[in-house]
Design a protein around this motif. Structure first.
Motif, mmCIF file in Angstrom:
data_model
loop_
_atom_site.group_PDB
_atom_site.id
_atom_site.type_symbol
_atom_site.label_atom_id
_atom_site.label_comp_id
_atom_site.label_asym_id
_atom_site.label_seq_id
_atom_site.Cartn_x
_atom_site.Cartn_y
_atom_site.Cartn_z
ATOM 1 N N TYR A 274 0.837 -1.207 0.000
ATOM 2 C CA TYR A 274 0.000 0.000 0.000
ATOM 3 C C TYR A 274 0.870 1.254 0.000
ATOM 4 O O TYR A 274 0.571 2.240 -0.683
ATOM 5 C CB TYR A 274 -0.902 0.019 1.234
ATOM 6 N N GLU A 275 1.952 1.211 0.795
ATOM 7 C CA GLU A 275 2.826 2.377 0.882
ATOM 8 C C GLU A 275 3.507 2.638 -0.463
ATOM 9 O O GLU A 275 3.626 3.777 -0.911
ATOM 10 C CB GLU A 275 3.863 2.154 1.979
ATOM 11 N N SER A 276 3.950 1.567 -1.120
ATOM 12 C CA SER A 276 4.544 1.714 -2.451
ATOM 13 C C SER A 276 3.547 2.325 -3.430
ATOM 14 O O SER A 276 3.900 3.191 -4.248
ATOM 15 C CB SER A 276 5.008 0.354 -2.989
ATOM 16 N N ILE A 277 2.311 1.852 -3.366
ATOM 17 C CA ILE A 277 1.289 2.343 -4.290
ATOM 18 C C ILE A 277 1.086 3.842 -4.138
ATOM 19 O O ILE A 277 0.907 4.567 -5.127
ATOM 20 C CB ILE A 277 -0.027 1.579 -4.081
ATOM 21 N N MET A 278 1.131 4.330 -2.906
ATOM 22 C CA MET A 278 0.990 5.778 -2.715
ATOM 23 C C MET A 278 2.153 6.524 -3.372
ATOM 24 O O MET A 278 1.986 7.609 -3.921
ATOM 25 C CB MET A 278 0.918 6.108 -1.223
ATOM 26 N N GLY A 279 3.349 5.919 -3.331
ATOM 27 C CA GLY A 279 4.473 6.498 -4.046
ATOM 28 C C GLY A 279 4.259 6.476 -5.548
ATOM 29 O O GLY A 279 4.636 7.412 -6.261
ATOM 30 N N PHE A 280 3.631 5.397 -6.034
ATOM 31 C CA PHE A 280 3.305 5.317 -7.470
ATOM 32 C C PHE A 280 2.342 6.439 -7.863
ATOM 33 O O PHE A 280 2.530 7.107 -8.889
ATOM 34 C CB PHE A 280 2.656 3.968 -7.804
ATOM 35 N N TYR A 281 1.288 6.600 -7.068
ATOM 36 C CA TYR A 281 0.309 7.639 -7.368
ATOM 37 C C TYR A 281 0.985 9.004 -7.467
ATOM 38 O O TYR A 281 0.660 9.820 -8.336
ATOM 39 C CB TYR A 281 -0.761 7.696 -6.273
ATOM 40 N N ALA A 282 1.930 9.252 -6.552
ATOM 41 C CA ALA A 282 2.588 10.556 -6.517
ATOM 42 C C ALA A 282 3.413 10.819 -7.770
ATOM 43 O O ALA A 282 3.678 11.970 -8.109
ATOM 44 C CB ALA A 282 3.475 10.651 -5.277
ATOM 45 N N ALA A 283 3.829 9.737 -8.460
ATOM 46 C CA ALA A 283 4.651 9.902 -9.670
ATOM 47 C C ALA A 283 3.820 10.126 -10.926
ATOM 48 O O ALA A 283 4.368 10.541 -11.960
ATOM 49 C CB ALA A 283 5.532 8.666 -9.860
ATOM 50 N N TYR B 265 10.220 4.357 -1.236
ATOM 51 C CA TYR B 265 11.392 3.623 -0.770
ATOM 52 C C TYR B 265 11.073 2.753 0.447
ATOM 53 O O TYR B 265 11.464 1.584 0.500
ATOM 54 C CB TYR B 265 12.520 4.603 -0.442
ATOM 55 N N SER B 266 10.368 3.327 1.414
ATOM 56 C CA SER B 266 10.009 2.529 2.589
ATOM 57 C C SER B 266 9.012 1.448 2.221
ATOM 58 O O SER B 266 9.057 0.323 2.757
ATOM 59 C CB SER B 266 9.441 3.429 3.696
ATOM 60 N N GLY B 267 8.114 1.734 1.279
ATOM 61 C CA GLY B 267 7.150 0.727 0.851
ATOM 62 C C GLY B 267 7.811 -0.429 0.133
ATOM 63 O O GLY B 267 7.469 -1.601 0.358
ATOM 64 N N VAL B 268 8.766 -0.132 -0.747
ATOM 65 C CA VAL B 268 9.503 -1.186 -1.448
ATOM 66 C C VAL B 268 10.251 -2.058 -0.441
ATOM 67 O O VAL B 268 10.261 -3.292 -0.534
ATOM 68 C CB VAL B 268 10.469 -0.565 -2.478
ATOM 69 N N HIS B 269 10.887 -1.415 0.525
ATOM 70 C CA HIS B 269 11.601 -2.157 1.579
ATOM 71 C C HIS B 269 10.653 -3.090 2.328
ATOM 72 O O HIS B 269 10.967 -4.269 2.563
ATOM 73 C CB HIS B 269 12.240 -1.157 2.541
ATOM 74 N N ARG B 270 9.500 -2.592 2.682
ATOM 75 C CA ARG B 270 8.551 -3.405 3.448
ATOM 76 C C ARG B 270 7.905 -4.493 2.600
ATOM 77 O O ARG B 270 7.557 -5.562 3.116
ATOM 78 C CB ARG B 270 7.464 -2.496 4.040
ATOM 79 N N SER C 14 18.136 5.934 1.496
ATOM 80 C CA SER C 14 18.078 4.477 1.602
ATOM 81 C C SER C 14 19.408 3.929 2.091
ATOM 82 O O SER C 14 19.449 3.009 2.918
ATOM 83 C CB SER C 14 17.721 3.855 0.244
ATOM 84 N N VAL C 15 20.509 4.462 1.578
ATOM 85 C CA VAL C 15 21.830 4.004 2.017
ATOM 86 C C VAL C 15 22.036 4.311 3.500
ATOM 87 O O VAL C 15 22.585 3.480 4.251
ATOM 88 C CB VAL C 15 22.931 4.650 1.159
ATOM 89 N N HIS C 16 21.592 5.472 3.936
ATOM 90 C CA HIS C 16 21.682 5.800 5.368
ATOM 91 C C HIS C 16 20.889 4.791 6.199
ATOM 92 O O HIS C 16 21.368 4.320 7.248
ATOM 93 C CB HIS C 16 21.166 7.210 5.611
ATOM 94 N N ALA C 17 19.693 4.450 5.744
ATOM 95 C CA ALA C 17 18.878 3.460 6.457
ATOM 96 C C ALA C 17 19.575 2.106 6.486
ATOM 97 O O ALA C 17 19.530 1.389 7.501
ATOM 98 C CB ALA C 17 17.503 3.344 5.798
#
Length: 404
Positions: free
Chosen positions: A129-138, A162-167, A230-233
């Protein structure tokens, strides 16, 4: 079934409408397809509410509470009952909750909670779901790229991507990477136990890198990704996991100078983000030690478009169009001065045969997220690899092994 003439003239006679009757215009098919589009639109809207439930902790609250009314859920969460009443009804209508009309209670069964409320479950999917919100924003930015052929760099997206892809991918990797995928590669587990150099290209938050580092502390691991946050995380996670002494991360483009002497180079759902896939394959070939292995984890795609109509095809074609392909097309076009400069160090040492194959090979203008194993294998062979095979497969991914 054809549509009969539906217009009448002023004097009551029927007007001739040959456009609708020619070709057997099928009203039932119109209705069927309109309903299908309505379902698509409903699913897209429900997805936004699914993210809201994740963001507000509602899935976790429902998993812990058992059957609850909207008022009881409001008391547990401190959220406004009227909003919760509407949200709960929407999720029941979508099939994501159960509802007892006699008690007016909503319920998230334990099996469904494993998908939506437990981040450690192999089936955890709320990150999607989090990734999808990133998709919508693009989406707004893609209007211009469709017209110009330009791209959108990976590092310029909404942070939820980024956080959605990770999760989303983390549970998939935890379920399969160490226990299934690495053992499926020829001789890799033994070499990892003995101690070798490993490179993870497009590592994101480091999920895949850290899983390997935890399992094989005798080896050294290096992850690269173009997104600084992402690298920092990933670095923070490495310290938290206690593997920082043998695991490093750096901000670098996936098409940059990757060094050499690696026994294993990995791309976890990132190889299709490269515009010139043949050049990337050739760079990996040169960076591997003799007998080294390139491991690609890619979406489970069939080789033909007509065979990719399941949920994996629908999801990853969409993700590729919205994010992956624009990232690839943001990179220098093969054959331009910028591309030559970016690959100059590699090109100086490339074999003549690899250059000749590179010139006409597929994949020089971005593979896309649903390339399929045959096309990927063709790209890898054009990059210099002689041995290429599908080593493992899950419902979502295929694992491709290429040997130097």
């Amino acid at each position: 079934m054809t549509i009969e003439t539906i217009e009448t003239t002023a004097d009551g006679t029927t007007a001739d409408d040959t456009t609708l009757t020619q070709g057997g215009f099928d009203l039932a098919e119109v209705e069927r397809f309109a309903f299908k589009i309505a379902q698509d639109q409903a699913t897209a809207t429900v997805g936004a509410l699914g993210w809201l439930g994740d963001r507000l902790g509602l899935w976790a609250a429902l998993a812990a509470a058992g059957p609850v009314t909207s008022g009881e859920l409001a008391a547990r969460t401190g959220l406004v009952e009227r909003y919760l009443r509407e949200w709960l009804a929407s999720q029941y209508a979508a099939g994501n909750l159960r509802y007892d009309p006699t008690t007016e209670q909503f319920h998230l069964p334990a099996e469904w909670a494993a998908v939506l409320a437990d981040p450690n479950s192999p089936a955890a999917s709320a990150g999607g779901y989090e990734s999808i919100m990133g998709f919508y924003a693009a989406a707004d930015r893609l209007v211009d790229t469709f017209r110009t052929g330009g791209g959108i760099e990976w590092g310029s997206h909404d942070p939820r991507l980024y956080s959605g892809v990770h999760r989303y991918f983390g549970p998939l990797y935890r379920a399969s990477l160490v226990s299934e995928w690495l053992p499926a590669l020829d001789g890799i587990v033994g070499r990892l136990r003995s101690g070798v150099k490993v490179l993870d290209v497009g590592c994101g938050h480091g999920s895949s890198t850290l899983l390997m580092a935890e399992a094989f502390p005798s080896s050294t691991f290096h992850g690269v990704d173009p997104h600084p946050q992402s690298v920092h995380a990933a670095r923070t996670a490495a310290h938290r996991a206690g593997v920082a002494d043998w695991t490093t991360f750096a901000v670098a483009p996936v098409t940059g100078d990757i060094g050499g002497g690696y026994s294993l180079i990995c791309f976890f759902d990132s190889f299709h983000h490269v515009r010139d896939a043949v050049a990337a394959a050739a760079a990996c070939y040169r960076a591997l030690a003799p007998g080294g292995t390139l491991m690609l984890v890619e979406p489970r795609a069939a080789d033909r478009v007509e065979d990719n109509t399941d949920v994996v095809g629908q999801s990853f074609y969409a993700a590729s169009t919205l994010v992956c392909l624009p990232d690839a097309l943001s990179q220098p076009e093969p054959g331009t001065d910028a591309a030559h400069a970016a690959h100059a160090a590699h090109a100086a040492h490339a074999a003549h045969a690899a250059h000749a194959a590179h010139a006409d090979a597929p994949g020089r203008d971005a593979l896309g997220g649903m390339a399929g194993p045959a096309r990927i294998a063709e790209v890898l062979r054009a990059g210099g690899f002689g041995s290429v095979r599908v080593a493992a497969e899950t419902m979502v991914n295929i694992v491709i092994e290429a040997r130097r």
